[in-house]
Design a protein around this motif. Structure first.
Motif, PDB file in Angstrom:
ATOM      1  N   VAL A  94     -84.986 118.769  35.488  1.00  0.00           N
ATOM      2  CA  VAL A  94     -85.939 119.327  34.527  1.00  0.00           C
ATOM      3  C   VAL A  94     -87.364 118.915  34.902  1.00  0.00           C
ATOM      4  O   VAL A  94     -88.291 119.727  34.849  1.00  0.00           O
ATOM      5  CB  VAL A  94     -85.584 118.896  33.085  1.00  0.00           C
ATOM      6  CG1 VAL A  94     -86.719 119.180  32.123  1.00  0.00           C
ATOM      7  CG2 VAL A  94     -84.306 119.594  32.621  1.00  0.00           C
ATOM      8  N   GLU A  95     -87.535 117.670  35.295  1.00  0.00           N
ATOM      9  CA  GLU A  95     -88.881 117.192  35.641  1.00  0.00           C
ATOM     10  C   GLU A  95     -89.490 117.966  36.807  1.00  0.00           C
ATOM     11  O   GLU A  95     -90.708 118.094  36.892  1.00  0.00           O
ATOM     12  CB  GLU A  95     -88.861 115.694  35.940  1.00  0.00           C
ATOM     13  CG  GLU A  95     -88.723 114.818  34.705  1.00  0.00           C
ATOM     14  CD  GLU A  95     -89.936 114.832  33.771  1.00  0.00           C
ATOM     15  OE1 GLU A  95     -90.984 115.438  34.100  1.00  0.00           O
ATOM     16  OE2 GLU A  95     -89.821 114.236  32.681  1.00  0.00           O
ATOM     17  N   THR A  96     -88.670 118.520  37.695  1.00  0.00           N
ATOM     18  CA  THR A  96     -89.214 119.302  38.817  1.00  0.00           C
ATOM     19  C   THR A  96     -89.867 120.599  38.336  1.00  0.00           C
ATOM     20  O   THR A  96     -90.641 121.208  39.080  1.00  0.00           O
ATOM     21  CB  THR A  96     -88.133 119.648  39.865  1.00  0.00           C
ATOM     22  OG1 THR A  96     -87.190 120.552  39.296  1.00  0.00           O
ATOM     23  CG2 THR A  96     -87.448 118.401  40.400  1.00  0.00           C
ATOM     24  N   LEU A  97     -89.566 120.998  37.114  1.00  0.00           N
ATOM     25  CA  LEU A  97     -90.115 122.235  36.558  1.00  0.00           C
ATOM     26  C   LEU A  97     -91.382 122.004  35.734  1.00  0.00           C
ATOM     27  O   LEU A  97     -92.018 122.961  35.297  1.00  0.00           O
ATOM     28  CB  LEU A  97     -89.072 122.906  35.657  1.00  0.00           C
ATOM     29  CG  LEU A  97     -87.750 123.291  36.310  1.00  0.00           C
ATOM     30  CD1 LEU A  97     -86.759 123.757  35.243  1.00  0.00           C
ATOM     31  CD2 LEU A  97     -87.962 124.355  37.370  1.00  0.00           C
ATOM     32  N   ARG A  98     -91.721 120.744  35.477  1.00  0.00           N
ATOM     33  CA  ARG A  98     -92.839 120.429  34.582  1.00  0.00           C
ATOM     34  C   ARG A  98     -94.154 121.029  35.087  1.00  0.00           C
ATOM     35  O   ARG A  98     -94.585 120.750  36.206  1.00  0.00           O
ATOM     36  CB  ARG A  98     -92.994 118.915  34.449  1.00  0.00           C
ATOM     37  CG  ARG A  98     -94.127 118.509  33.500  1.00  0.00           C
ATOM     38  CD  ARG A  98     -94.348 117.015  33.436  1.00  0.00           C
ATOM     39  NE  ARG A  98     -93.233 116.310  32.819  1.00  0.00           N
ATOM     40  CZ  ARG A  98     -93.018 116.227  31.509  1.00  0.00           C
ATOM     41  NH1 ARG A  98     -93.841 116.829  30.670  1.00  0.00           N
ATOM     42  NH2 ARG A  98     -91.986 115.544  31.049  1.00  0.00           N
ATOM     43  N   PRO A  99     -94.822 121.841  34.254  1.00  0.00           N
ATOM     44  CA  PRO A  99     -96.136 122.360  34.636  1.00  0.00           C
ATOM     45  C   PRO A  99     -97.156 121.214  34.721  1.00  0.00           C
ATOM     46  O   PRO A  99     -97.092 120.255  33.945  1.00  0.00           O
ATOM     47  CB  PRO A  99     -96.498 123.318  33.493  1.00  0.00           C
ATOM     48  CG  PRO A  99     -95.191 123.652  32.839  1.00  0.00           C
ATOM     49  CD  PRO A  99     -94.344 122.418  32.989  1.00  0.00           C
ATOM     50  N   GLN A 100     -98.067 121.339  35.643  1.00  0.00           N
ATOM     51  CA  GLN A 100     -99.097 120.320  35.821  1.00  0.00           C
ATOM     52  C   GLN A 100     -99.857 120.098  34.514  1.00  0.00           C
ATOM     53  O   GLN A 100    -100.246 121.055  33.846  1.00  0.00           O
ATOM     54  CB  GLN A 100    -100.062 120.724  36.920  1.00  0.00           C
ATOM     55  CG  GLN A 100    -101.064 119.660  37.266  1.00  0.00           C
ATOM     56  CD  GLN A 100    -101.897 120.025  38.477  1.00  0.00           C
ATOM     57  OE1 GLN A 100    -101.676 121.032  39.124  1.00  0.00           O
ATOM     58  NE2 GLN A 100    -102.867 119.185  38.780  1.00  0.00           N
TER      59      GLN A 100
END
Length: 150
Positions: A94-100
């Motif tokens: 999930v963290e790999t998808l986090r928007p900046q």
């Protein structure tokens, strides 16, 4: 109103169960929340929860039959107040998808019961222990709802 999405691997066992358990317990407490569930993988998109999981949940009064699997997306960081994952592998995915710049918390389901000594809800698709998953999800749901506004 709190908006929560539960995430597991395929969105056919743990996360739809967490969605149903938390929704049921919130209604019983008259807590206004919006819940959803998703999977990190896309293998089961559009499918209902796994049959044996539905059966185990139904024995405890939770209806999963109307739920359908979907894949978690970057948009979930904006749509939900918290993302609750079933294990550390789901958390990393999930963290790999986090928007900046996004600060939406991603928490382990079992973090809502820190004194239990368990950090993950084992995947019953592989363990075949659907009741164990339900036991853990039920106790974590109580902890989660206790920290939300009534």
């Amino acid at each position: 109103m709190q908006k929560i999405v539960f995430v597991c691997l395929g969105n056919i066992c743990r996360s739809p169960t967490a969605e149903a358990v938390v929704a049921t317990k919130a209604r019983a407490r008259s807590q206004a929340i919006l819940v959803d569930s998703a999977g990190t993988g896309d293998w089961h998109v559009g499918e209902p929860p796994y049959g044996p999981m539905q059966t185990a949940a139904a024995r405890r009064g939770y209806d999963l039959s109307g739920l359908r699997a979907r894949q978690v997306s970057a948009g979930d960081f904006e749509a939900f107040d918290v993302i609750v994952v079933m294990d550390e592998a789901n958390q990393r995915a999930v963290e790999t998808l986090r928007p900046q710049g996004n600060t939406t918390p991603v928490r382990l389901m079992m973090s809502y019961v820190p004194d239990i000594g368990v950090t993950a809800v084992p995947d019953p698709y592989y363990t075949r222990n659907f009741d164990e998953a339900l036991d853990l999800i039920e106790v974590a749901a109580e902890g989660l709802l206790a920290v939300l506004d009534p």
